[in-house]
Design a protein around this motif. Structure first.
Motif, PDB file in Angstrom:
ATOM      1  N   ALA A  94      17.941  12.104 -30.880  1.00  0.00           N
ATOM      2  CA  ALA A  94      16.628  12.749 -30.821  1.00  0.00           C
ATOM      3  C   ALA A  94      15.708  11.981 -29.883  1.00  0.00           C
ATOM      4  N   LEU A  95      15.909  10.668 -29.835  1.00  0.00           N
ATOM      5  CA  LEU A  95      15.048   9.871 -28.962  1.00  0.00           C
ATOM      6  C   LEU A  95      15.311  10.147 -27.486  1.00  0.00           C
ATOM      7  N   ILE A  96      16.568  10.420 -27.171  1.00  0.00           N
ATOM      8  CA  ILE A  96      16.874  10.801 -25.779  1.00  0.00           C
ATOM      9  C   ILE A  96      16.088  12.072 -25.463  1.00  0.00           C
ATOM     10  N   ASP A  97      16.081  12.990 -26.441  1.00  0.00           N
ATOM     11  CA  ASP A  97      15.348  14.236 -26.241  1.00  0.00           C
ATOM     12  C   ASP A  97      13.856  13.963 -26.141  1.00  0.00           C
ATOM     13  N   ALA A  98      13.372  13.043 -26.948  1.00  0.00           N
ATOM     14  CA  ALA A  98      11.954  12.699 -26.901  1.00  0.00           C
ATOM     15  C   ALA A  98      11.593  12.175 -25.525  1.00  0.00           C
ATOM     16  N   ARG A  99      12.484  11.355 -24.967  1.00  0.00           N
ATOM     17  CA  ARG A  99      12.244  10.812 -23.616  1.00  0.00           C
ATOM     18  C   ARG A  99      12.121  11.940 -22.605  1.00  0.00           C
ATOM     19  N   ARG A 100      12.989  12.933 -22.771  1.00  0.00           N
ATOM     20  CA  ARG A 100      12.918  14.090 -21.864  1.00  0.00           C
ATOM     21  C   ARG A 100      11.583  14.793 -22.012  1.00  0.00           C
ATOM     22  N   GLY A 101      11.133  14.906 -23.253  1.00  0.00           N
ATOM     23  CA  GLY A 101       9.840  15.556 -23.513  1.00  0.00           C
ATOM     24  C   GLY A 101       8.718  14.798 -22.814  1.00  0.00           C
ATOM     25  N   ILE A 102       8.758  13.478 -22.930  1.00  0.00           N
ATOM     26  CA  ILE A 102       7.722  12.650 -22.298  1.00  0.00           C
ATOM     27  C   ILE A 102       7.772  12.833 -20.780  1.00  0.00           C
ATOM     28  N   ALA A 103       8.997  12.843 -20.252  1.00  0.00           N
ATOM     29  CA  ALA A 103       9.150  12.991 -18.800  1.00  0.00           C
ATOM     30  C   ALA A 103       8.588  14.329 -18.338  1.00  0.00           C
ATOM     31  N   MET A 104       8.785  15.357 -19.156  1.00  0.00           N
ATOM     32  CA  MET A 104       8.288  16.690 -18.778  1.00  0.00           C
ATOM     33  C   MET A 104       6.767  16.680 -18.638  1.00  0.00           C
ATOM     34  N   PHE A 105       6.092  16.079 -19.613  1.00  0.00           N
ATOM     35  CA  PHE A 105       4.624  16.072 -19.546  1.00  0.00           C
ATOM     36  C   PHE A 105       4.141  15.196 -18.396  1.00  0.00           C
ATOM     37  N   LYS A 106       4.911  14.149 -18.125  1.00  0.00           N
ATOM     38  CA  LYS A 106       4.524  13.278 -17.020  1.00  0.00           C
ATOM     39  C   LYS A 106       4.565  14.062 -15.708  1.00  0.00           C
ATOM     40  N   ARG A 107       5.591  14.865 -15.567  1.00  0.00           N
ATOM     41  CA  ARG A 107       5.736  15.669 -14.350  1.00  0.00           C
ATOM     42  C   ARG A 107       4.529  16.550 -14.087  1.00  0.00           C
TER      43      ARG A 107
END
Ligand SMILES: Nc1ncnc2c1ncn2[C@@H]1O[C@H](COP(=O)(O)OP(=O)(O)OP(=O)(O)O)[C@@H](O)[C@H]1O
Ligand SMILES: [Mg+2]
Length: 389
Positions: A275-288
């Motif tokens: 889930a944390l890998i997914d969370a990282r993806r979520g964070i990256a998305m908002f950063k973009r």
């Protein structure tokens, strides 16, 4: 008597395109979904012509609403770029490229800190709404909706005026989580009055579309529906609007994040590594899309025995706190895995509202207080986020 698709199309013959052609003959209509007094369809036009078609969309909605047996009608206007046409990028085309737009039309803070949309247009806020924050996650089922509702109630308990918008058009949760069965009323035939529950101002696409209605939403339609829920709903004066996002970090989510004038995002994660890998993806998305991440909430963090009160860390708890530190994102708190949270949530009786003196309400109110503090901080300067692509 339920309205049929044929009746809807017949009524639309009386609505003309900007070029004077009856709407059903323009080739711009999606499939018409009509059932149980609710009608939904979309009009897809060239991006350059959107302005000219807005009146047509409104007229179409009025005409359909006036049909006997229709309780609500939602007509979405969506923009499409013609193959080989000028570089007017549709929201979907930007999202599909998976990169933030660059240069002058960049989607990022403008001179006054205002964000701009994917086409470089100033991203309008929702009048009267001070801050819009998204509750998101990289993957489904981690407790976003539960967190969004209890966080909204926590912010409300802190004395803020709070609204909650269910942006999960594929699987709206708020009708269930807040036990809302009534349909929103229209004001003057064009605007929708949100529902009020536990002091929250609530809107969900689920109020307009039944669970059984086939979900024919596609990327651009989603955006239009979302824009309407932001702009054609009488939200009134709100300090915070919490948006419950659909799961994932695909095109639809990225486009949504681009379309909503977000002040910040909260990522919900369970403690497991996956889930944390997914969370990282979520964070990256908002950063973009240049949306500050206000922090991470670890949900289903530990198990609190209902009998003896003993705490067990069944999923190697603490992963999210560690990850937040690593990424330089605030850690907002941990919510235990507890049957009460689940039962209350699923029964439409969220713990913060119905058990305000219980331990879970305290946890959510503490998280809400940190979110409020982070919001203040985001207003001054966006937190620095370190991220590996
Ligand atoms: N802390 C918790 N303790 C116990 N059950 C929980 C907790 N948080 C959420 N749940 C339960 O887990 C299930 C999924 O939660 P929820 O619907 O909030 O997740 P979601 O991330 O919004 O899911 P989706 O991705 O489908 O939108 C629900 O049955 C909910 O009641
Ligand atoms: Mg959900």
């Amino acid at each position: 008597m339920a309205v049929t698709k044929e009746q809807v199309l017949a009524s639309l013959n009386g609505v003309a395109s900007p070029g004077g052609i009856p709407l059903p003959q323009t080739g711009t209509l999606s499939e018409v979904v009509a059932g149980d007094g609710k009608v939904f369809f979309s009009i897809t036009v060239d991006a350059a012509e959107v302005k000219a078609w807005e009146g047509v969309r409104k007229r179409a909605e009025e005409v359909v609403r006036a049909l006997p047996g229709v309780q609500s009608a939602l007509v979405a206007l969506t923009a499409e770029r013609k193959a080989g046409a000028a570089p007017a990028r549709s929201p979907q085309s930007v999202a599909s490229q998976g990169v933030a737009p660059q240069g002058g039309a960049a989607h990022g803070p403008g001179p006054a800190g205002a964000r701009t949309g994917p086409r470089g247009e100033a991203m309008l806020g929702v009048p009267g709404v001070e801050a819009i924050i998204a509750v998101a996650s990289g993957k489904g089922g981690v407790g976003k909706s539960t967190t969004a509702v209890n966080l909204a109630l926590g912010l409300s308990a802190l004395g803020l005026k709070v609204g909650i918008l269910d942006a999960d058009i594929y699987g709206p949760s708020l009708p269930k989580l807040l036990a809302i069965k009534e349909k929103p009323q229209t004001i003057g035939g064009t605007r929708l009055k949100p529902i009020t529950r536990y002091g929250l101002t609530v809107m969900s696409i689920g109020f307009l579309i039944d669970e059984e209605t086939p979900m024919i939403w596609r990327g651009p339609m989603v955006i239009s529906a979302l824009t309407q829920m932001l702009r054609e709903v009488e939200w009134g004066a709100l300090d915070v609007m919490v948006v419950d996002m659909p799961p994932g970090t695909g095109d639809a989510q990225l486009t949504m994040a681009q379309q909503v004038p977000l002040k910040g995002a909260i990522i919900v994660s369970t403690p497991q590594d996956l889930a944390l890998i997914d969370a990282r993806r979520g964070i990256a998305m908002f950063k973009r899309v240049n949306v500050p991440v206000l922090g991470i909430v670890e949900n289903m963090s530990y198990f609190l025995c209902p009998e003896c009160g003993t705490r067990s860390d069944i999923f190697s708890h603490g992963g999210a706190r560690h990850e937040a530190e690593r990424l330089g994102v605030p850690f907002l708190g941990e919510v235990p895995l507890h049957m009460t949270i689940r039962e209350k949530s699923d029964a439409g009786l969220p713990v913060v509202a119905t058990e305000p003196d219980g331990p879970h309400a305290t946890v959510y109110r503490d998280i809400a207080a940190r979110v409020r503090d982070q919001l203040g901080a985001a207003g001054r300067a966006a937190p620095k986020i370190v991220i590996e692509a």
